[in-house]
Design a protein around this motif. Structure first.
Motif, mmCIF file in Angstrom:
data_model
loop_
_atom_site.group_PDB
_atom_site.id
_atom_site.type_symbol
_atom_site.label_atom_id
_atom_site.label_comp_id
_atom_site.label_asym_id
_atom_site.label_seq_id
_atom_site.Cartn_x
_atom_site.Cartn_y
_atom_site.Cartn_z
ATOM 1 N N GLY A 159 -33.876 -31.716 19.168
ATOM 2 C CA GLY A 159 -35.308 -31.786 18.812
ATOM 3 C C GLY A 159 -36.190 -31.517 20.022
ATOM 4 N N LEU A 160 -35.759 -32.017 21.201
ATOM 5 C CA LEU A 160 -36.531 -31.783 22.426
ATOM 6 C C LEU A 160 -36.556 -30.287 22.754
ATOM 7 N N TYR A 161 -35.388 -29.653 22.584
ATOM 8 C CA TYR A 161 -35.307 -28.208 22.820
ATOM 9 C C TYR A 161 -36.250 -27.467 21.865
ATOM 10 N N LEU A 162 -36.217 -27.852 20.583
ATOM 11 C CA LEU A 162 -37.082 -27.180 19.600
ATOM 12 C C LEU A 162 -38.558 -27.448 19.904
ATOM 13 N N ALA A 163 -38.845 -28.676 20.349
ATOM 14 C CA ALA A 163 -40.237 -29.036 20.660
ATOM 15 C C ALA A 163 -40.758 -28.171 21.809
ATOM 16 N N CYS A 164 -39.865 -27.835 22.749
ATOM 17 C CA CYS A 164 -40.286 -27.042 23.910
ATOM 18 C C CYS A 164 -40.286 -25.544 23.603
ATOM 19 N N THR A 165 -39.686 -25.121 22.510
ATOM 20 C CA THR A 165 -39.554 -23.682 22.268
ATOM 21 C C THR A 165 -40.308 -23.204 21.015
ATOM 22 N N VAL A 166 -39.954 -23.745 19.843
ATOM 23 C CA VAL A 166 -40.498 -23.138 18.618
ATOM 24 C C VAL A 166 -41.524 -23.988 17.855
ATOM 25 N N ALA A 167 -41.579 -25.279 18.127
ATOM 26 C CA ALA A 167 -42.459 -26.133 17.308
ATOM 27 C C ALA A 167 -43.928 -25.818 17.565
ATOM 28 N N THR A 168 -44.772 -26.014 16.542
ATOM 29 C CA THR A 168 -46.207 -25.780 16.718
ATOM 30 C C THR A 168 -46.830 -26.999 17.418
ATOM 31 N N TRP A 169 -47.976 -26.761 18.082
ATOM 32 C CA TRP A 169 -48.637 -27.876 18.759
ATOM 33 C C TRP A 169 -49.125 -28.906 17.737
ATOM 34 N N GLN A 170 -49.410 -28.454 16.512
ATOM 35 C CA GLN A 170 -49.860 -29.413 15.491
ATOM 36 C C GLN A 170 -48.757 -30.432 15.183
ATOM 37 N N THR A 171 -47.510 -29.932 15.133
ATOM 38 C CA THR A 171 -46.384 -30.840 14.835
ATOM 39 C C THR A 171 -46.219 -31.855 15.963
ATOM 40 N N ILE A 172 -46.376 -31.397 17.208
ATOM 41 C CA ILE A 172 -46.208 -32.307 18.356
ATOM 42 C C ILE A 172 -47.288 -33.389 18.312
ATOM 43 N N ILE A 173 -48.525 -32.966 18.080
ATOM 44 C CA ILE A 173 -49.619 -33.959 18.037
ATOM 45 C C ILE A 173 -49.419 -34.913 16.861
ATOM 46 N N PHE A 174 -49.017 -34.358 15.725
ATOM 47 C CA PHE A 174 -48.754 -35.189 14.541
ATOM 48 C C PHE A 174 -47.726 -36.282 14.872
ATOM 49 N N HIS A 175 -46.642 -35.905 15.543
ATOM 50 C CA HIS A 175 -45.606 -36.895 15.853
ATOM 51 C C HIS A 175 -46.060 -37.867 16.934
ATOM 52 N N TYR A 176 -46.924 -37.407 17.836
ATOM 53 C CA TYR A 176 -47.441 -38.347 18.829
ATOM 54 C C TYR A 176 -48.285 -39.426 18.125
ATOM 55 N N ILE A 177 -49.021 -39.005 17.109
ATOM 56 C CA ILE A 177 -49.826 -39.985 16.350
ATOM 57 C C ILE A 177 -48.897 -40.970 15.620
ATOM 58 N N ILE A 178 -47.859 -40.441 14.977
ATOM 59 C CA ILE A 178 -46.912 -41.337 14.271
ATOM 60 C C ILE A 178 -46.247 -42.280 15.282
ATOM 61 N N TYR A 179 -45.894 -41.743 16.460
ATOM 62 C CA TYR A 179 -45.272 -42.562 17.512
ATOM 63 C C TYR A 179 -46.194 -43.745 17.851
ATOM 64 N N THR A 180 -47.474 -43.436 18.013
ATOM 65 C CA THR A 180 -48.435 -44.469 18.408
ATOM 66 C C THR A 180 -48.622 -45.491 17.286
ATOM 67 N N LEU A 181 -48.746 -44.998 16.056
ATOM 68 C CA LEU A 181 -48.898 -45.929 14.926
ATOM 69 C C LEU A 181 -47.677 -46.848 14.840
#
Ligand code: ST9
Ligand code: ZN
Ligand code: ZN
Length: 328
Positions: free
Chosen positions: A54-76
């Motif tokens: 997942g870290l590899y995908l996050a650094c290569t193909v994932a959209t920035w929206q997905t990263i921000i979305f998961h950061y919000i879920i992480y915080t919640l």
């Protein structure tokens, strides 16, 4: 600003067992046999491999929206653990009206750290018998055991024997928490894994492969942020309030765990809703969250230690350092 009536500044260490757990035994670990739980080894093994992918995908193909979305879920999820399972339900450091309890229970479910009922039972044992065999994640057994090793073996008999006498009546009579326990599997499955995978696929155009592995990455990061409180903050750091205990002030852990790394303070004043004497600051988002709901009137009876109580305890039993680890 807080309503003055919602904060209760405590000037003496309460003797009430409901909100204050005495350390009953000195840190110790008797020799023991470990009964390995293979299922947990397999699930955690898979989780970590999937998280690295997942870290590899996050650094290569994932959209920035997905990263921000998961950061919000992480915080919640994190605040569902810190403000919910920890400060509200384990330590009763403040009270919450029903809507806030429901919000916290849902946020907590994003984290999947067992149900709140089980979490509170283990954490009450952790405070009452810190760093002994009756503490589920006894840090005298080392960094790895207290971090995650304890989840790969059956619990020590002392946990089960002494755990029978922990008062859990407030938790068992809480309908919000009993609801979470009753529907744990579908509820956790949906909130922690299913929705956070489906939403990025539907809204941000992710493939199932990317969406799933980034969900697992977020979950594993969240677990390690929490585990560090049991491991690093019981091993590394200074002890301004009680030099005789293992819990320590650890700034890095506080940063990662939304204000929960001021752990020497927390074990001395477990009923303080800030879990820190530093009050509102960038490291303690959980406190800001509770203060916001106190302002709204949904959180009330916030307990906090007075400056005099903190100072006198620090002079009596501390190591002479400041909270931030600087010798004074
Ligand atoms: C997870 C753990 O969720 C997370 C905990 C973290 C805690 C952190 C605290 C840090 C402080 C706050 C900071 C927050 C910061 C957040 C920042 C976020 C960025 N008392 O447990 P069982 C008895 S891992 C009394 O199965 P085994 C009881 O009779 C993720 N009695 O023990 C019980 O039966 P029942 C997902 C107790 O069989 C029976 O024993 N979770 C107590 O030895 C069996 O209980 C997993 O992967 C007690 N405390 O198995 C699951 N405990 O329940 C992991 C037990 O019917 N866990 N009893 O009453 C397991 O698989 C198992 O618990 C085990 C032990 C294998 C570890
Ligand atoms: Zn601790
Ligand atoms: Zn605690």
């Amino acid at each position: 600003m807080l309503h003055a009536s919602t904060t209760d500044t405590i000037t003496e260490q309460p003797r009430n067992d409901e909100i204050h757990f005495e350390r009953l035994v000195a840190p110790q670990a008797a020799p023991r046999k470990y009964e390995i739980v293979k299922f947990n080894l397999l699930t955690f093994g898979y989780g970590h491999l999937a998280a690295f992918y997942g870290l590899y995908l996050a650094c290569t193909v994932a959209t920035w929206q997905t990263i921000i979305f998961h950061y919000i879920i992480y915080t919640l999820a994190a605040i569902g653990v810190t403000a919910g399972a920890h400060r509200l339900w384990t330590h009763k450091a403040y009270k919450a009206k029903m809507p806030l309890q429901i919000i916290l229970m849902v946020m907590n479910t994003f984290a999947f750290q067992n149900t709140v009922v089980d979490w509170v039972r283990d954490h009450r044992m952790h405070h009452k018998y810190s760093d002994t065999d009756a503490d589920p994640h006894n840090a005298t057994r080392g960094f790895f055991y207290s971090h995650m090793g304890w989840l790969f073996v059956r619990k020590h008999e002392e946990v089960k024997k002494r755990g029978k006498f922990i008062d859990m009546s407030d938790i068992y009579s809480n309908p919000v928490l009993m609801f979470q326990k009753k529907y744990a599997i579908p509820f956790i499955g949906t909130l922690c894994f299913l929705l956070p995978t489906v939403i990025p696929m539907y809204f941000f155009g992710e493939t199932l492969n990317t969406a799933w592995h980034i969900t697992i990455l977020r979950y594993i990061c969240n677990l390690h942020g929490t585990f560090l409180v049991n491991s690093a903050a019981h091993i590394y750091g200074n002890k301004p309030y009680d030099i005789s205990i293992k819990p320590s002030q650890n700034l890095l852990v506080s940063l990662i765990a939304y204000g929960e790394g001021f752990h020497n303070y927390h074990h001395v004043f477990p009923w303080d809703y800030k879990t820190a004497e530093l009050g509102n600051n960038a490291l303690n988002w959980t406190t800001l969250f509770i203060d916001f709901f106190a302002w709204l009137g949904w959180a009330y009876d916030l307990k906090t230690a007075s400056d005099d109580l903190i100072k006198s305890r620090s002079m009596r039993t501390g190591d002479g350092s400041s909270s931030w680890g600087i010798k004074i």
